[in-house]
Write a protein that holds these residues in place. Structure first.
Motif, short mmCIF file in Angstrom:
data_model
loop_
_atom_site.label_atom_id
_atom_site.label_comp_id
_atom_site.label_asym_id
_atom_site.label_seq_id
_atom_site.Cartn_x
_atom_site.Cartn_y
_atom_site.Cartn_z
N HIS A 98 8.77 -6.79 8.64
CA HIS A 98 9.09 -6.22 7.44
C HIS A 98 7.55 -5.71 6.92
CE1 HIS A 98 11.77 -6.23 3.83
NE2 HIS A 98 11.51 -4.78 3.97
N VAL A 99 7.63 -4.36 6.66
CA VAL A 99 6.32 -3.66 6.51
C VAL A 99 6.41 -2.90 5.22
CG1 VAL A 99 4.60 -1.95 7.46
CG2 VAL A 99 5.49 -3.38 9.18
N TYR A 100 5.60 -3.30 4.78
CA TYR A 100 5.97 -2.69 2.86
C TYR A 100 4.34 -1.75 2.79
CZ TYR A 100 8.25 -6.60 2.33
OH TYR A 100 9.29 -8.08 1.91
N PHE A 101 4.63 -0.48 2.61
CA PHE A 101 3.77 0.90 2.53
C PHE A 101 3.51 1.15 0.88
CE2 PHE A 101 5.74 1.21 6.32
CZ PHE A 101 4.71 1.93 7.49
N SER A 102 2.21 0.78 0.30
CA SER A 102 1.85 0.58 -1.08
C SER A 102 1.01 1.12 -1.47
CB SER A 102 1.55 -0.89 -1.46
OG SER A 102 1.18 -0.89 -2.16
N ASP A 103 1.22 2.38 -2.44
CA ASP A 103 -0.06 3.04 -3.09
C ASP A 103 0.24 3.89 -4.38
OD1 ASP A 103 -1.51 5.61 -3.27
OD2 ASP A 103 -1.92 5.15 -0.97
N HIS A 104 -1.06 4.52 -4.65
CA HIS A 104 -0.29 4.98 -6.08
C HIS A 104 1.20 5.40 -5.97
CE1 HIS A 104 -3.97 4.28 -8.49
NE2 HIS A 104 -4.36 4.98 -7.25
N THR A 105 1.65 5.38 -7.37
CA THR A 105 2.66 6.30 -7.59
C THR A 105 2.69 7.06 -7.56
OG1 THR A 105 2.45 5.96 -10.13
CG2 THR A 105 3.42 4.53 -9.61
N SER A 106 1.62 7.56 -7.80
CA SER A 106 1.63 9.53 -7.39
C SER A 106 1.64 9.93 -5.76
CB SER A 106 0.48 9.95 -8.06
OG SER A 106 -0.92 9.12 -7.50
N ASN A 107 1.04 8.67 -4.81
CA ASN A 107 1.49 9.08 -2.92
C ASN A 107 2.96 9.99 -2.77
OD1 ASN A 107 0.12 8.89 -0.40
ND2 ASN A 107 2.00 7.43 -0.36
N ASP A 108 3.00 10.70 -1.42
CA ASP A 108 3.53 11.18 -1.69
C ASP A 108 4.59 10.23 -0.09
OD1 ASP A 108 5.24 12.85 -0.59
OD2 ASP A 108 4.14 14.53 0.18
#
Ligand SMILES: C[S@@+](CC[C@H](N)C(=O)[O-])C[C@H]1O[C@@H](n2cnc3c(N)ncnc32)[C@H](O)[C@@H]1O
Length: 235
Positions: free
Chosen positions: A87-97
């Motif tokens: 299971h891979v979680y891609f995480s970034d700021h909410t403003s990420n596209d």
């Protein structure tokens, strides 16, 4: 970062960051083979490894990084006789596209994907749930401009500039202290989230300890040109 897939998008302008990921592959293979302790820490009753990329942005780099990690875990784990799921979680700021990110997920991917919005300086996962935490060329982003740097009455006031090369030593100290607070917040959060026996893989741009502030720019450019020259013949 610039979203989408256009000419000026991050996805189409991140080959330097891609080189960092490519260059770290061998180290990651070794770290997973030698240090991911699946005996202490079996993935879970459902045989699922959970991997997160902190500061994933948009584009192929995060997919390549995640695939490298999965390949190395798969190789190690299969030897013990069972087939792990990922299971891979891609995480970034909410403003990420995230829309573009998910639109370009590799078609044959060998994992389940999820997006996790929020700052990596805070807790983003429940306690003891991640097996591998990864972050590449992202941790040098500070959570804020240090307030002294903006304070006209402070000796660390940087006169509106964003660089501290040739600035007063107090400016360098202010940025350094902010990085100290930010990295501590990142590490505290991950310490709660990573299972015992899990791994953290961090690619952080850096300069040598002994480099005087007046040479930061030269040193940064020399690292930059080193990466460019490594990129060039491969394009
Ligand atoms: C230079 S990009 C690196 C992207 C990707 N890891 C790569 O190797 O191409 C840095 C990313 O870190 C993200 N970032 C910076 N500070 C962050 C924070 N506090 N929390 C989450 N993401 C952050 C930015 O939004 C950006 O997408």
């Amino acid at each position: 970062m610039n979203g989408g897939h256009g000419r000026n998008s991050y996805a189409n302008n991140s080959s330097l960051q891609r080189n960092v990921i490519d260059r770290s592959k061998t180290m990651i293979d070794e770290a997973i083979a030698n240090h991911l302790d699946i005996q202490i820490c079996p993935p879970s009753s459902s045989n699922t490894f959970r991997i997160a990329d902190f500061g994933c942005s948009v584009g192929p780099n995060t997919f390549i990084a995640m695939e490298n990690i999965i390949e190395a875990i798969d190789l190690k784990y299969r030897k013990s006789g069972s087939t792990p799921e990922f299971h891979v979680y891609f995480s970034d700021h909410t403003s990420n596209d995230f829309n573009t990110l998910f639109a370009y997920l590799p078609p044959g991917k060998a994992y389940f994907a999820a997006g996790v919005p929020g700052s990596f300086h805070t807790r983003l996962f429940p306690k003891g749930t991640l097996h591998v935490a990864h972050s590449s060329t992202s941790l040098h982003w500070l959570s804020r401009v240090p307030k002294e740097v903006l304070d006209t009455n402070s000796p660390a006031y940087n006169k509106g500039r964003i660089l501290y090369t040739n600035a007063a030593h107090q400016v360098f100290e202010a940025y350094s202290a902010q990085f100290g607070k930010d990295i501590q917040a990142f590490l505290h959060a991950r310490a709660e989230e990573i299972v015992c026996g899990g791994l953290m893989v961090l690619n952080v741009p850096a300069i040598r300890d002994q480099t005087p502030p007046s040479e930061f720019q030269t040193e940064t450019f020399s690292i930059f040109w080193d990466l460019v020259s490594w990129t060039w013949p491969r394009r």
